[in-house]
Design an enzyme around this catalytic site. Structure first.
Site, PDB file in Angstrom:
ATOM      1  N   ASP A 150       0.703  -1.249  -0.057  1.00 47.32           N
ATOM      2  CA  ASP A 150       0.006  -0.124   0.151  1.00 47.32           C
ATOM      3  C   ASP A 150       0.930   1.246   0.040  1.00 47.32           C
ATOM      4  O   ASP A 150       2.132   1.126  -0.079  1.00 47.32           O
ATOM      5  CB  ASP A 150      -0.837  -0.067   1.294  1.00 47.32           C
ATOM      6  CG  ASP A 150      -2.249   0.639   0.905  1.00 47.32           C
ATOM      7  OD1 ASP A 150      -2.540   1.121  -0.170  1.00 47.32           O
ATOM      8  OD2 ASP A 150      -2.924   0.914   2.204  1.00 47.32           O
ATOM      9  N   HIS A 151       0.299   2.217   0.272  1.00 44.56           N
ATOM     10  CA  HIS A 151       0.752   3.769   0.267  1.00 44.56           C
ATOM     11  C   HIS A 151       2.174   3.983   0.580  1.00 44.56           C
ATOM     12  O   HIS A 151       2.743   3.254   1.641  1.00 44.56           O
ATOM     13  CB  HIS A 151       0.042   4.690   0.973  1.00 44.56           C
ATOM     14  CG  HIS A 151      -1.511   4.876   0.645  1.00 44.56           C
ATOM     15  ND1 HIS A 151      -1.653   5.676  -0.116  1.00 44.56           N
ATOM     16  CD2 HIS A 151      -2.449   4.038   1.013  1.00 44.56           C
ATOM     17  CE1 HIS A 151      -3.203   5.724  -0.044  1.00 44.56           C
ATOM     18  NE2 HIS A 151      -3.618   4.701   0.355  1.00 44.56           N
ATOM     19  N   GLU A 223      -4.816   6.853   7.668  1.00 45.72           N
ATOM     20  CA  GLU A 223      -4.861   5.475   7.427  1.00 45.72           C
ATOM     21  C   GLU A 223      -3.096   5.368   8.102  1.00 45.72           C
ATOM     22  O   GLU A 223      -2.303   5.661   7.247  1.00 45.72           O
ATOM     23  CB  GLU A 223      -5.412   5.075   6.593  1.00 45.72           C
ATOM     24  CG  GLU A 223      -4.880   3.480   6.224  1.00 45.72           C
ATOM     25  CD  GLU A 223      -5.219   3.017   5.071  1.00 45.72           C
ATOM     26  OE1 GLU A 223      -5.988   2.048   4.894  1.00 45.72           O
ATOM     27  OE2 GLU A 223      -4.942   3.558   3.913  1.00 45.72           O
ATOM     28  N   HIS A 268     -10.221   7.976   3.810  1.00 48.58           N
ATOM     29  CA  HIS A 268      -9.883   6.742   4.507  1.00 48.58           C
ATOM     30  C   HIS A 268     -10.548   6.976   5.861  1.00 48.58           C
ATOM     31  O   HIS A 268     -10.974   7.989   6.220  1.00 48.58           O
ATOM     32  CB  HIS A 268      -8.392   6.672   4.782  1.00 48.58           C
ATOM     33  CG  HIS A 268      -7.575   6.285   3.624  1.00 48.58           C
ATOM     34  ND1 HIS A 268      -6.329   7.112   3.512  1.00 48.58           N
ATOM     35  CD2 HIS A 268      -7.568   5.469   2.705  1.00 48.58           C
ATOM     36  CE1 HIS A 268      -5.757   6.549   2.516  1.00 48.58           C
ATOM     37  NE2 HIS A 268      -6.664   5.349   2.031  1.00 48.58           N
ATOM     38  N   HIS A 307      -9.464   3.907  -3.645  1.00 52.58           N
ATOM     39  CA  HIS A 307      -9.262   3.916  -2.120  1.00 52.58           C
ATOM     40  C   HIS A 307      -9.844   4.653  -1.133  1.00 52.58           C
ATOM     41  O   HIS A 307     -10.800   5.635  -1.784  1.00 52.58           O
ATOM     42  CB  HIS A 307      -7.816   4.372  -1.890  1.00 52.58           C
ATOM     43  CG  HIS A 307      -6.527   3.779  -2.222  1.00 52.58           C
ATOM     44  ND1 HIS A 307      -5.503   3.174  -1.679  1.00 52.58           N
ATOM     45  CD2 HIS A 307      -6.357   3.550  -3.734  1.00 52.58           C
ATOM     46  CE1 HIS A 307      -4.638   2.708  -2.524  1.00 52.58           C
ATOM     47  NE2 HIS A 307      -5.014   2.621  -3.622  1.00 52.58           N
ATOM     48  N   ASN A 329     -10.067  -0.954  -2.159  1.00 50.12           N
ATOM     49  CA  ASN A 329      -9.220  -1.137  -0.809  1.00 50.12           C
ATOM     50  C   ASN A 329     -10.258  -1.121   0.348  1.00 50.12           C
ATOM     51  O   ASN A 329     -11.264  -0.373   0.180  1.00 50.12           O
ATOM     52  CB  ASN A 329      -8.153   0.067  -0.695  1.00 50.12           C
ATOM     53  CG  ASN A 329      -6.832  -0.183  -1.651  1.00 50.12           C
ATOM     54  OD1 ASN A 329      -6.953  -0.900  -2.319  1.00 50.12           O
ATOM     55  ND2 ASN A 329      -5.931   0.367  -0.882  1.00 50.12           N
TER      56      ASN A 329
END
Length: 402
Positions: A150-151, A223, A268, A307, A329
């Site tokens: 992820d990120h 997040e 998020h 996302h 996601n």
């Protein structure tokens, strides 16, 4: 439900339709040791997509198929083997693919919070260990699994570098990367710097058949240590021109395969930073813009990922899928589901969990079978898997294998 920044997965026309042998190289030795599971094909899937971890051309085929058939794959953030196994259990139940996603913090947790994380050593080792666990057991579930991270912001690039090195080493031995894909999130940088750095990594990743997911715009909320709760709402909406710029730059890399997380109001978590509106029509407009610029016959030349969609209306989710979203996601809702399973187990068996000896059945009765960690953890797995089956239905991903 956590849907992330709309990411467009795409391979530019110049690369997307290249002959398979040119687009994704393979080691012939791989096929000499195929197991029965690896030879299995799914009646509703491209022939290249088989049980186990999907990489290279098979991954591209899977995502293109998802776009064509109108479903999106759940991309689930995990923190250990319990949540990994819950993902694959759910996929087996709903009859579709799953994307197992590692974050930097999740990798560190898998390695152990007490482990030395100097130079991101634990974060790297944990992700690698988790990926190897998936590779050892994925075929047992009989479903396609995408291994993803992820990120990754600019300050975290050493973690990303360590993962790429692990992929390169794995590729030397196995002819495919350890992971299927990785995400770079350089959305805090200028567009030119963001895509410039992505292009450098894309050149390296393309040589080992790794797919790159990158982000344009910002996903709101918070997040795993990234807090965008107070971001200017204008940054939550990506412009088609920005996407096309990235498309052209990354598309110039031979053998490139990439996705782009284009923001359309995504947030998020289960809260909103204020006055944020989800606008899936941005994805539709971007598709039309790219199609016109490229003169493509495909009305959806991009493959998007989504996302930051926790709490989003199902009709908005499915409208985004109509625009070519092929992965969503999910994190916030599965975290709650796992805890809720553990909480319910404790509530149901509370009187058997107050000591090693003694319960309603007798003062000398043992409680070991109740406080065995496997019991409460299994309850969490079951609840998480059930929540993912619900997500798969929302994403129209159930029953897409056979």
């Amino acid at each position: 439900m956590k849907l992330s920044t709309a990411a467009l997965f795409f391979i530019p026309a110049v690369v997307a339709f290249a002959p398979p042998q040119a687009a994704f190289r393979s080691n012939p030795a791989l096929f000499a040791t195929e197991t029965a599971a690896e030879k299995t094909t799914f009646s509703k899937m491209p022939a290249s997509v088989k049980p186990g971890v999907v990489t290279g051309k098979a991954l591209v085929d899977l995502l293109q198929h998802a776009k064509k058939e109108g479903f999106a794959i759940p991309g689930v953030n995990i923190v250990g083997t319990n949540s990994i196994n819950a993902c694959m259990e759910a996929a087996k139940k709903y009859g579709g693919p799953i994307m197992v996603t590692f974050s930097k913090g999740g990798g560190q947790f898998i390695a152990g919070k007490a482990a030395d994380n100097s130079d991101d050593a634990a974060s790297i080792a944990g992700c690698v260990a988790g990926a190897k666990h998936v590779r050892e057991v994925a075929k047992l579930y009989g479903v396609p699994v995408v291994l993803h991270t992820d990120h990754c912001q600019k300050a975290w690039l050493p973690w990303f570098d360590g993962l790429i090195e692990a992929n390169e080493e794995y590729y030397k031995e196995h002819g495919e990367p350890l992971f299927s894909s990785h995400m770079l999130d350089l959305s805090e940088e200028s567009l030119e710097e963001n895509i410039g750095i992505c292009k450098q990594y894309m050149e390296r990743m393309a040589k080992i058949d790794l797919l790159l997911e990158f982000e344009l715009g910002v996903t709101g909320g918070e997040e795993d240590g990234v807090d965008n709760s107070d971001v200017d709402s204008s940054r939550l909406y990506t412009q088609p021109e920005e996407v096309y710029y990235a498309y052209k730059e990354l598309g110039s890399v031979p053998n490139a395969a990439f996705t782009c997380a284009a923001s359309f109001g995504n947030v998020h978590g289960v809260y909103a930073p204020g006055n944020v509106e989800l606008k899936p029509e941005i994805l539709h407009n971007t598709q039309a813009y790219i199609q016109e610029k490229e003169g493509s016959d495909d009305s959806k030349p991009m493959l998007f990922v989504f996302h930051g969609g926790s709490g989003s209306d199902v009709k908005d989710i499915q409208y985004a899928i109509e625009a070519g979203v092929v992965k969503m996601n999910i994190d916030t809702d599965t975290q709650w589901a796992f805890w809720d399973g553990v909480r319910e187990y404790e509530a149901t068996n509370r009187e058997y969990l107050q000591g090693q000896i003694g319960n309603p059945d007798g003062a000398d009765k043992p409680n070991k079978k109740y406080y065995d960690p496997r019991m409460s953890l299994r309850a969490g797995e079951e609840a998480m898997a059930a929540r993912l089956c619900q997500a798969a239905e929302d994403l129209k991903c159930n029953g897409v294998l056979n």
